[in-house]
Design a protein around this motif. Sequence first.
Motif, PDB file in Angstrom:
ATOM      1  N   HIS A  35      11.133   4.619 -10.666  1.00  0.00           N
ATOM      2  CA  HIS A  35      10.745   5.983 -11.018  1.00  0.00           C
ATOM      3  C   HIS A  35       9.244   6.110 -11.324  1.00  0.00           C
ATOM      4  O   HIS A  35       8.714   7.203 -11.351  1.00  0.00           O
ATOM      5  CB  HIS A  35      11.599   6.523 -12.179  1.00  0.00           C
ATOM      6  CG  HIS A  35      11.334   5.885 -13.499  1.00  0.00           C
ATOM      7  ND1 HIS A  35      11.913   4.687 -13.872  1.00  0.00           N
ATOM      8  CD2 HIS A  35      10.548   6.267 -14.531  1.00  0.00           C
ATOM      9  CE1 HIS A  35      11.489   4.364 -15.090  1.00  0.00           C
ATOM     10  NE2 HIS A  35      10.662   5.307 -15.507  1.00  0.00           N
ATOM     11  N   LYS A  36       8.554   4.976 -11.509  1.00  0.00           N
ATOM     12  CA  LYS A  36       7.108   4.988 -11.751  1.00  0.00           C
ATOM     13  C   LYS A  36       6.309   4.505 -10.534  1.00  0.00           C
ATOM     14  O   LYS A  36       5.094   4.361 -10.605  1.00  0.00           O
ATOM     15  CB  LYS A  36       6.764   4.092 -12.943  1.00  0.00           C
ATOM     16  CG  LYS A  36       7.339   4.577 -14.256  1.00  0.00           C
ATOM     17  CD  LYS A  36       6.936   3.663 -15.383  1.00  0.00           C
ATOM     18  CE  LYS A  36       7.483   4.171 -16.710  1.00  0.00           C
ATOM     19  NZ  LYS A  36       7.076   3.305 -17.821  1.00  0.00           N
ATOM     20  N   LEU A  37       6.998   4.268  -9.424  1.00  0.00           N
ATOM     21  CA  LEU A  37       6.370   3.647  -8.257  1.00  0.00           C
ATOM     22  C   LEU A  37       5.224   4.477  -7.672  1.00  0.00           C
ATOM     23  O   LEU A  37       4.140   3.945  -7.430  1.00  0.00           O
ATOM     24  CB  LEU A  37       7.423   3.377  -7.181  1.00  0.00           C
ATOM     25  CG  LEU A  37       6.926   2.775  -5.872  1.00  0.00           C
ATOM     26  CD1 LEU A  37       6.218   1.445  -6.110  1.00  0.00           C
ATOM     27  CD2 LEU A  37       8.084   2.603  -4.903  1.00  0.00           C
ATOM     28  N   VAL A  38       5.422   5.749  -7.451  1.00  0.00           N
ATOM     29  CA  VAL A  38       4.372   6.572  -6.829  1.00  0.00           C
ATOM     30  C   VAL A  38       3.136   6.616  -7.717  1.00  0.00           C
ATOM     31  O   VAL A  38       2.011   6.482  -7.226  1.00  0.00           O
ATOM     32  CB  VAL A  38       4.901   7.982  -6.487  1.00  0.00           C
ATOM     33  CG1 VAL A  38       3.759   8.887  -6.033  1.00  0.00           C
ATOM     34  CG2 VAL A  38       5.968   7.890  -5.390  1.00  0.00           C
ATOM     35  N   LEU A  42      -0.556   5.310  -6.588  1.00  0.00           N
ATOM     36  CA  LEU A  42      -1.745   6.165  -6.646  1.00  0.00           C
ATOM     37  C   LEU A  42      -2.846   5.502  -7.475  1.00  0.00           C
ATOM     38  O   LEU A  42      -4.021   5.525  -7.086  1.00  0.00           O
ATOM     39  CB  LEU A  42      -1.389   7.529  -7.227  1.00  0.00           C
ATOM     40  CG  LEU A  42      -0.569   8.437  -6.315  1.00  0.00           C
ATOM     41  CD1 LEU A  42      -0.064   9.656  -7.078  1.00  0.00           C
ATOM     42  CD2 LEU A  42      -1.369   8.847  -5.096  1.00  0.00           C
ATOM     43  N   ASP A  43      -2.479   4.893  -8.581  1.00  0.00           N
ATOM     44  CA  ASP A  43      -3.448   4.193  -9.421  1.00  0.00           C
ATOM     45  C   ASP A  43      -4.042   2.995  -8.676  1.00  0.00           C
ATOM     46  O   ASP A  43      -5.259   2.804  -8.659  1.00  0.00           O
ATOM     47  CB  ASP A  43      -2.786   3.741 -10.726  1.00  0.00           C
ATOM     48  CG  ASP A  43      -3.742   2.979 -11.608  1.00  0.00           C
ATOM     49  OD1 ASP A  43      -4.758   3.565 -12.040  1.00  0.00           O
ATOM     50  OD2 ASP A  43      -3.493   1.774 -11.863  1.00  0.00           O
ATOM     51  N   VAL A  50      -6.803   0.073   0.337  1.00  0.00           N
ATOM     52  CA  VAL A  50      -5.562  -0.320   1.009  1.00  0.00           C
ATOM     53  C   VAL A  50      -5.557   0.275   2.408  1.00  0.00           C
ATOM     54  O   VAL A  50      -5.677   1.492   2.578  1.00  0.00           O
ATOM     55  CB  VAL A  50      -4.324   0.152   0.202  1.00  0.00           C
ATOM     56  CG1 VAL A  50      -3.036  -0.141   0.959  1.00  0.00           C
ATOM     57  CG2 VAL A  50      -4.299  -0.514  -1.175  1.00  0.00           C
ATOM     58  N   GLU A  51      -5.448  -0.598   3.402  1.00  0.00           N
ATOM     59  CA  GLU A  51      -5.478  -0.173   4.810  1.00  0.00           C
ATOM     60  C   GLU A  51      -4.144   0.387   5.269  1.00  0.00           C
ATOM     61  O   GLU A  51      -4.084   1.326   6.052  1.00  0.00           O
ATOM     62  CB  GLU A  51      -5.846  -1.374   5.677  1.00  0.00           C
ATOM     63  CG  GLU A  51      -5.813  -1.113   7.155  1.00  0.00           C
ATOM     64  CD  GLU A  51      -6.159  -2.356   7.937  1.00  0.00           C
ATOM     65  OE1 GLU A  51      -5.363  -2.742   8.808  1.00  0.00           O
ATOM     66  OE2 GLU A  51      -7.222  -2.951   7.669  1.00  0.00           O
ATOM     67  N   LYS A  81       3.241  12.192   1.867  1.00  0.00           N
ATOM     68  CA  LYS A  81       2.618  13.406   1.328  1.00  0.00           C
ATOM     69  C   LYS A  81       1.502  13.083   0.351  1.00  0.00           C
ATOM     70  O   LYS A  81       0.450  13.718   0.368  1.00  0.00           O
ATOM     71  CB  LYS A  81       3.664  14.282   0.626  1.00  0.00           C
ATOM     72  CG  LYS A  81       4.510  15.075   1.557  1.00  0.00           C
ATOM     73  CD  LYS A  81       5.480  15.957   0.793  1.00  0.00           C
ATOM     74  CE  LYS A  81       6.372  16.676   1.781  1.00  0.00           C
ATOM     75  NZ  LYS A  81       7.556  17.246   1.169  1.00  0.00           N
ATOM     76  N   VAL A  82       1.728  12.097  -0.532  1.00  0.00           N
ATOM     77  CA  VAL A  82       0.726  11.810  -1.572  1.00  0.00           C
ATOM     78  C   VAL A  82      -0.383  10.892  -1.078  1.00  0.00           C
ATOM     79  O   VAL A  82      -1.475  10.891  -1.647  1.00  0.00           O
ATOM     80  CB  VAL A  82       1.365  11.244  -2.870  1.00  0.00           C
ATOM     81  CG1 VAL A  82       2.325  12.254  -3.478  1.00  0.00           C
ATOM     82  CG2 VAL A  82       2.032   9.910  -2.650  1.00  0.00           C
TER      83      VAL A  82
END
Length: 138
Positions: A35-38, A42-43, A50-51, A81-82
């Motif tokens: 649940h904290k993966l996205v 992003l962090d 990251v390629e 999307k993100v």
Amino acid sequence: MSRILAIDYGRKRTGIAVTDPMQIIANGLTTVPTHKLVDFLLDYVGREKVERIVVGHPKQMNNEDSESMRYIVPFLNRLKKVLPEIPVELVDERFTSVLAHQAMIDGGLKKKARQNKALVDEISATIILQSYLESRRF
């Protein structure tokens, strides 16, 4: 160059591995609650270049998608999307958990350490990433 990041997606926990900037070696990075993966991604992408991102593709022995894909597809859609600028690829992850357990045994880890599911997920992500790197070389 920049890193390649691999994800072993799970409903509760997700294992993450990355390459070095030269994309030679796959290293386990961490395991995060799914649940904290996205937010984690992003962090991380904000701090490291990251390629591409490779995600374990769970398949059955007959090469069809496993039941787990119904959880992974919404994650993939959100990821695109993100982080639209980072390509995402699926990599066959059959047997990665078995290989991870064997790597732990070969590495001399005690039984208690081998029961650490977070460590298994991180090692599985590393195996997925190593598999991806090897497939690019041939």
